[in-house]
Write a protein that holds these residues in place. Structure first.
Motif, PDB file in Angstrom:
ATOM      1  N   GLN A 222       1.222  -1.118   0.168  1.00 21.89           N
ATOM      2  CA  GLN A 222      -0.091   0.126  -0.012  1.00 21.89           C
ATOM      3  C   GLN A 222       1.051   0.722  -0.087  1.00 21.89           C
ATOM      4  OE1 GLN A 222      -2.653  -0.873   2.945  1.00 21.89           O
ATOM      5  NE2 GLN A 222      -4.171  -1.581   2.174  1.00 21.89           N
ATOM      6  N   SER A 223       0.393   1.968  -0.537  1.00 23.07           N
ATOM      7  CA  SER A 223       1.471   3.830  -1.241  1.00 23.07           C
ATOM      8  C   SER A 223       0.252   4.377  -0.893  1.00 23.07           C
ATOM      9  CB  SER A 223       1.972   3.494  -2.303  1.00 23.07           C
ATOM     10  OG  SER A 223       2.778   4.463  -2.950  1.00 23.07           O
ATOM     11  N   GLU A 224       1.005   5.646   0.134  1.00 23.68           N
ATOM     12  CA  GLU A 224      -0.385   6.675   0.160  1.00 23.68           C
ATOM     13  C   GLU A 224      -0.040   7.630  -0.914  1.00 23.68           C
ATOM     14  OE1 GLU A 224       1.670   8.735   3.866  1.00 23.68           O
ATOM     15  OE2 GLU A 224       1.372   7.221   4.822  1.00 23.68           O
ATOM     16  N   ARG A 225       1.074   7.403  -1.553  1.00 22.93           N
ATOM     17  CA  ARG A 225       1.301   8.291  -2.953  1.00 22.93           C
ATOM     18  C   ARG A 225       1.295   7.348  -4.664  1.00 22.93           C
ATOM     19  NH1 ARG A 225       5.872   9.455  -4.556  1.00 22.93           N
ATOM     20  NH2 ARG A 225       8.220   8.038  -3.410  1.00 22.93           N
ATOM     21  N   LYS A 226       1.168   8.476  -5.784  1.00 19.16           N
ATOM     22  CA  LYS A 226       1.574   6.947  -6.537  1.00 19.16           C
ATOM     23  C   LYS A 226       2.527   7.216  -6.704  1.00 19.16           C
ATOM     24  CE  LYS A 226      -0.332   6.905 -11.301  1.00 19.16           C
ATOM     25  NZ  LYS A 226      -0.442   7.820 -12.478  1.00 19.16           N
ATOM     26  N   LEU A 227       2.820   5.598  -7.196  1.00 23.90           N
ATOM     27  CA  LEU A 227       4.805   5.868  -8.030  1.00 23.90           C
ATOM     28  C   LEU A 227       5.134   5.820  -9.226  1.00 23.90           C
ATOM     29  CD1 LEU A 227       5.428   2.708  -5.041  1.00 23.90           C
ATOM     30  CD2 LEU A 227       5.824   5.214  -4.557  1.00 23.90           C
ATOM     31  N   ASP A 228       6.204   5.923  -9.561  1.00 25.47           N
ATOM     32  CA  ASP A 228       6.452   6.093 -10.931  1.00 25.47           C
ATOM     33  C   ASP A 228       6.724   4.629 -11.524  1.00 25.47           C
ATOM     34  OD1 ASP A 228       8.676   6.119 -10.114  1.00 25.47           O
ATOM     35  OD2 ASP A 228       8.843   7.965 -10.350  1.00 25.47           O
ATOM     36  N   GLN A 229       6.761   4.287 -12.550  1.00 27.92           N
ATOM     37  CA  GLN A 229       6.888   2.630 -13.600  1.00 27.92           C
ATOM     38  C   GLN A 229       8.515   2.456 -12.605  1.00 27.92           C
ATOM     39  OE1 GLN A 229       4.932   1.637 -14.960  1.00 27.92           O
ATOM     40  NE2 GLN A 229       6.036  -0.783 -14.936  1.00 27.92           N
TER      41      GLN A 229
ATOM     42  N   GLN B 246      10.010   3.399 -10.052  1.00 30.63           N
ATOM     43  CA  GLN B 246       9.884   3.788  -8.214  1.00 30.63           C
ATOM     44  C   GLN B 246       9.602   1.252  -8.359  1.00 30.63           C
ATOM     45  OE1 GLN B 246       8.015   6.184  -6.930  1.00 30.63           O
ATOM     46  NE2 GLN B 246       9.169   7.256  -6.569  1.00 30.63           N
ATOM     47  N   LEU B 247       7.662   1.440  -9.090  1.00 34.64           N
ATOM     48  CA  LEU B 247       7.405  -0.592  -9.164  1.00 34.64           C
ATOM     49  C   LEU B 247       8.343  -1.103  -9.949  1.00 34.64           C
ATOM     50  CD1 LEU B 247       3.505   0.991 -11.116  1.00 34.64           C
ATOM     51  CD2 LEU B 247       4.585   0.587  -7.767  1.00 34.64           C
TER      52      LEU B 247
ATOM     53  N   VAL C 273       5.410   3.723   1.756  1.00 37.94           N
ATOM     54  CA  VAL C 273       4.971   2.348   1.305  1.00 37.94           C
ATOM     55  C   VAL C 273       5.327   1.130   2.488  1.00 37.94           C
ATOM     56  CG1 VAL C 273       5.667   0.850   0.732  1.00 37.94           C
ATOM     57  CG2 VAL C 273       5.492   2.706  -0.685  1.00 37.94           C
TER      58      VAL C 273
END
Length: 395
Positions: free
Chosen positions: A190-197, A199-200, A225
């Protein structure tokens, strides 16, 4: 792993090869027990006489069947492969290389290389055998078919027990996926913010390394995260129970107790397994041999038979006790017992035991014989004597 998990959870069957099926430990153990024992039994040839059988030991066919087949496989090897095909695929083939009426060599043929063409007549059945583009006749083969309706096509375990074998394979692959993953728990990131490609991808590769079998380390999670493990599924919690149940089902398909595989079988269980799983297979094999290998002029006078005396010796004491009771009761002679045990008859032992205290009555002639006095009396004479003495027939 998730695909295997849902496949196992839903019990979905899948296609598998013969090699994959043999990779199931329970099935491999059962087949090794049945086919290994059956292949080790020697084949004998007997001349059928009046009330007795004489073993023939100098027939060249015996050496080909038991020892040197003239092919790359030895006697036990071709029989084991033959029985494996019969149980797994429902058919088994061995080509007889003949020189006129003489058997020159014997060649095991993999059932996967054989195709059969039959006619459409349900009464007068005819068939031809095709192997790599060459046509043969059925009488050229020692052939067996399991659960057959036309004598040529059979039903093997790969077809009959497809669901059970598929479940066992799915369990093995699911367990393999768990072990390969280092026993990792499933869960959610779970992430509080959107991760870019990027970072994923870094996060994914970090978890793959962490739960790999050859990696010892940790994963650094970015701020915000978190990892929440999922609860263990029922399939994971009952993996050992599923394996045990699959093993029992596979053993039941081949009429074997599970104790045979675990090595804890008692004498009674081992004897029962031989009688139910091995002896019927050898009996069918005897019939196939006599049909294919004997000449037409020999049928009725000669017969091939597997020597199962060593297999039946597991219950030797019970069998001999039964013979003793039968001999004492007088309805089985000693030579008849020797014949059942495949021993040569002994002159003078074609007699039965009788108790001197018994009175023997011949139903056909109406005579009574008293062994103790050596007298034979006819029932009509006894009735006459009784009437002259003043007594009624009823008395």
């Amino acid at each position: 792993a998730l695909e295997l998990f849902f496949k196992q959870l839903g019990g979905v069957s899948r296609n598998f090869t013969q090699e994959e099926a043999i990779g199931i430990p329970a099935l491999a153990g059962c087949l090794e027990f049945i086919c290994g024992i059956a292949a080790s039994v020697p084949i004998r040839l007997y001349r059928v006489g009046e009330g007795e059988e004489k073993e023939i030991i100098n027939d060249p066919r015996l050496s080909i069947l038991n020892e040197d087949t003239g092919d790359l496989l030895t006697g036990p090897e071709w029989k084991k492969a033959f029985f494996m095909d019969y149980l797994l695929r429902g058919r088994a083939w061995a080509y007889q290389n003949m020189n006129l009426n003489r058997l020159e060599s014997l060649h095991y043929v993999d059932d996967r290389a054989v195709s059969v063409c039959t006619n459409e007549d349900p009464v007068f059945k005819r068939a031809v055998v095709n192997i790599h583009g060459k046509t043969y006749q059925p009488w050229q083969f020692i052939h067996m078919a399991r659960s057959t309706k036309d004598g040529m096509r059979g039903v093997g375990l790969l077809q009959q027990a497809k669901q059970q074998l598929s479940m066992a394979l799915n369990s093995i692959e699911f367990e393999k996926a768990l072990v390969k993953g280092g026993g990792s728990k499933r869960g959610f990131l779970q992430s509080e913010r959107k991760l870019d490609q990027d970072q994923l991808q870094d996060l994914k590769s970090g978890f793959e390394k962490m739960y790999g079998s050859s990696y010892e380390g940790f994963v650094i999670l970015n701020k915000g995260v978190t990892f929440t493990p999922a609860q263990a599924t029922s399939v994971e919690m009952q993996l050992a129970e599923n394996k045990s149940r699959n093993r029992e089902e596979i053993c039941s398909l081949l009429c074997l107790p599970v104790s045979i595989l675990t090595g804890s079988a008692k004498v009674e269980e081992f004897s029962r397994a031989i009688q139910v799983a091995v002896l019927p297979l050898l009996d069918s094999f005897d019939k196939a041999l006599n049909r294919a290998t004997l000449l037409e002029s020999e049928k009725g006078a000669l017969r091939f038979a597997c020597d199962t005396r060593d297999l039946e010796s597991t219950d030797l004491i019970k069998r001999y006790n039964a013979y003793t009771q039968a001999c004492k009761a007088g309805w089985l002679s000693k030579n008849e017992i020797r014949h059942k045990e495949k021993f040569k008859p002994i002159p003078g032992l074609n007699v039965i035991s009788m108790n001197l205290a018994d009175v023997l009555f011949d139903i056909e002639s109406g005579k009574l014989f008293v062994p103790n006095t050596g007298q034979a009396v006819k029932m009509t004479a006894m009735e006459t004597t009784t009437q002259e003495g003043g007594e009624s027939n009823a008395s």
